[in-house]
Design an enzyme around this catalytic site. Structure first.
Site, PDB file in Angstrom:
ATOM      1  N   SER A 129     -88.625  58.355  55.914  1.00  0.00           N
ATOM      2  CA  SER A 129     -88.908  59.631  56.267  1.00  0.00           C
ATOM      3  C   SER A 129     -88.088  60.603  55.458  1.00  0.00           C
ATOM      4  O   SER A 129     -87.034  59.822  55.267  1.00  0.00           O
ATOM      5  CB  SER A 129     -88.796  59.847  57.690  1.00  0.00           C
ATOM      6  OG  SER A 129     -88.549  61.411  58.156  1.00  0.00           O
TER       7      SER A 129
ATOM      8  N   ARG B  64    -138.387  61.959  37.753  1.00  0.00           N
ATOM      9  CA  ARG B  64    -137.069  62.060  37.364  1.00  0.00           C
ATOM     10  C   ARG B  64    -136.420  63.193  38.227  1.00  0.00           C
ATOM     11  O   ARG B  64    -137.079  64.212  38.203  1.00  0.00           O
ATOM     12  CB  ARG B  64    -136.878  62.130  36.027  1.00  0.00           C
ATOM     13  CG  ARG B  64    -135.065  62.282  35.498  1.00  0.00           C
ATOM     14  CD  ARG B  64    -134.897  61.822  34.107  1.00  0.00           C
ATOM     15  NE  ARG B  64    -135.442  60.435  33.962  1.00  0.00           N
ATOM     16  CZ  ARG B  64    -136.445  60.029  33.290  1.00  0.00           C
ATOM     17  NH1 ARG B  64    -137.283  60.940  32.773  1.00  0.00           N
ATOM     18  NH2 ARG B  64    -136.867  58.726  33.148  1.00  0.00           N
TER      19      ARG B  64
END
Length: 447
Positions: A274, A313
């Site tokens: 930390s 497509r």
């Protein structure tokens, strides 16, 4: 914050995967597209679809050719795909045979082909890591098969189980994911070649033969028919990636809970520090597994939109895959790397496990006591006694057996003796059965 954590110089150590990323770079994609075009020319020359000399000449001209991604940028913006700009560059490189480059193909054929050619080694990397992880977890499950601990359901201590059985629950679905990958490959790695609208009409009746020959040249499976708009294969892959990542996240979540300060049943990996609290050892890799699992869960939902390919497509659906699938591959790869590190550093704390099992005055054995009493009275009545004893335990503390004793005495029975022997035997048996079920798995490179 970088636009992509996977290649951020700050975050790549957590969210990146250099080995897989090497197959997903623009340069790798361009090289794969060139490979596709060279193979197509050689196949078509052999079949007489283009002049016989054109195929070898095109392949020779393209061999070792590099095209900078920047050269394709303007053309991609104009056409929506990089292939037309690349084909123009390849035709120029092929000189007098250039007009036969990309003969009968369309942009989607080339881009899909380049994707599959790169997915093949990526899947080999993922399989190797997943196999190694699964075997490591199976070995850990066997090593701790009878190490008793508190089993928890809905976050509450429920009944005794073993660490080995919990680890086996991590390993089992990962092993099944290896089987799923083997089943997925032949549905995914299928040659893409359909031409303008998926019928190869410009190749005449030789179209099917050309498609099969191209599959063989590229090392892909033949297709029954061109599949350009049929995106179930890539979506199935995305779902598999999300499944693996989710299962890895489950391991991370369990490790986070087991390593909580007030529980401390097991640690894994090196804890992260930390910035202000010296005592902290944060479960960084476990947390990252959870984050990556959540990321891929959302990405898989996005990939499902690729199934909505309309007509012959649909660039809006197709281009949806481009930013999402590579990140899913990288997230899964990173997760497997982290999970492998964690699996190799599991450090159980048996004393803490024993303490947690006895926490709450032995309430974890309430189920066993109820079923033991059921030999003397109906099960419902026995469970009622245990509920009364549990309420007294919650209100007054002490031991569950001590609160149960007067209730049993009032009915002329003694508090039964219970132990963990059946549970331990079953845990060991189940783990042995799981190992046998995955006997076909071998260490990568040993088969």
């Amino acid at each position: 914050m970088s636009t992509s954590l996977s290649d951020s110089p700050v975050y790549a150590g957590l969210f990146g995967d250099p080995e897989i990323a090497a197959h997903l770079t623009p340069q790798a994609e361009i090289a794969a597209m060139i490979r596709y075009e060279a193979a197509l020319a050689e196949v078509e020359a052999r079949l007489g679809l283009i002049p016989a000399a054109a195929g070898p000449a095109i392949a020779a001209a393209l061999d070792g050719l590099t095209v900078a991604p920047e050269e394709l940028a303007a053309g991609t913006r104009s056409a929506g795909v990089p292939v037309p700009a690349l084909v123009a560059r390849l035709r120029a490189a092929a000189g007098p045979h250039g007009s036969h480059v990309h003969w009968g193909a369309t942009s989607q054929d080339v881009l899909d082909g380049a994707l599959l050619l790169r997915l093949r080694p990526v899947l080999e990397i993922l399989e190797r890591r997943l196999r190694r992880l699964t075997l490591a977890l199976l070995a850990a499950a066997e090593a701790h098969a009878t190490l008793a601990m508190a089993g928890r359901t809905r976050s509450q201590i429920a009944a005794p189980t073993t660490l080995g059985l919990r680890i086996a629950a991590w390993a089992a679905p990962l092993g099944r994911c290896l089987d799923r990958l083997a089943e997925l490959r032949p549905r995914l790695l299928v040659v893409p070649f359909g031409g303008a609208v998926g019928n190869l009409s410009v190749l005449g009746e030789a179209g099917p033969a050309a498609m099969d020959a191209l599959a063989d040249a590229l090392g892909l499976a033949p297709a029954a028919k061109p599949w350009g708009t049929e995106r179930d294969g890539v979506v199935e892959l995305a779902n598999w990636l999300a499944m693996v990542s989710g299962l890895l996240a489950r391991i991370g979540a369990d490790l986070m809970l087991m390593g909580r300060s007030e529980i401390g049943e097991m640690t894994a990996g090196e804890g992260g520090g930390s910035s202000t609290m010296p005592q902290k050892a944060n479960p960084v890799l476990a947390e990252t597994l959870v984050a990556l699992g959540r990321q891929n869960a959302g990405a898989a939902a996005t990939m499902a939109g690729a199934l909505l390919h309309t007509e012959e497509r649909d660039a809006a659906a197709w281009s949806l895959e481009w930013p999402v699938l590579p990140q899913m591959l990288l997230a899964t790869g990173a997760g497997l790397l982290h999970a492998g590190d964690l699996a190799g550093s599991l450090a159980p704390r048996p004393a803490r496990m024993a303490a947690m099992l006895e926490a709450g005055g032995g309430a974890a054995r309430a189920e066993a006591l109820a079923f033991a009493l059921a030999r003397e009275m109906p099960l419902g009545e026995a469970q009622g006694l245990l509920k009364q004893a549990a309420r007294a335990l919650a209100a007054e503390g002490g031991r569950l057996a001590d609160h149960l004793a007067p209730l049993c005495a009032a009915r002329g029975v003694a508090v039964p003796e219970v132990d963990d022997a059946p549970m331990l035997a079953n845990a060991a048996a189940f783990i042995a059965r799981l190992r046998a079920a995955f006997a076909h798995l071998t260490e990568p490179g040993s088969a």
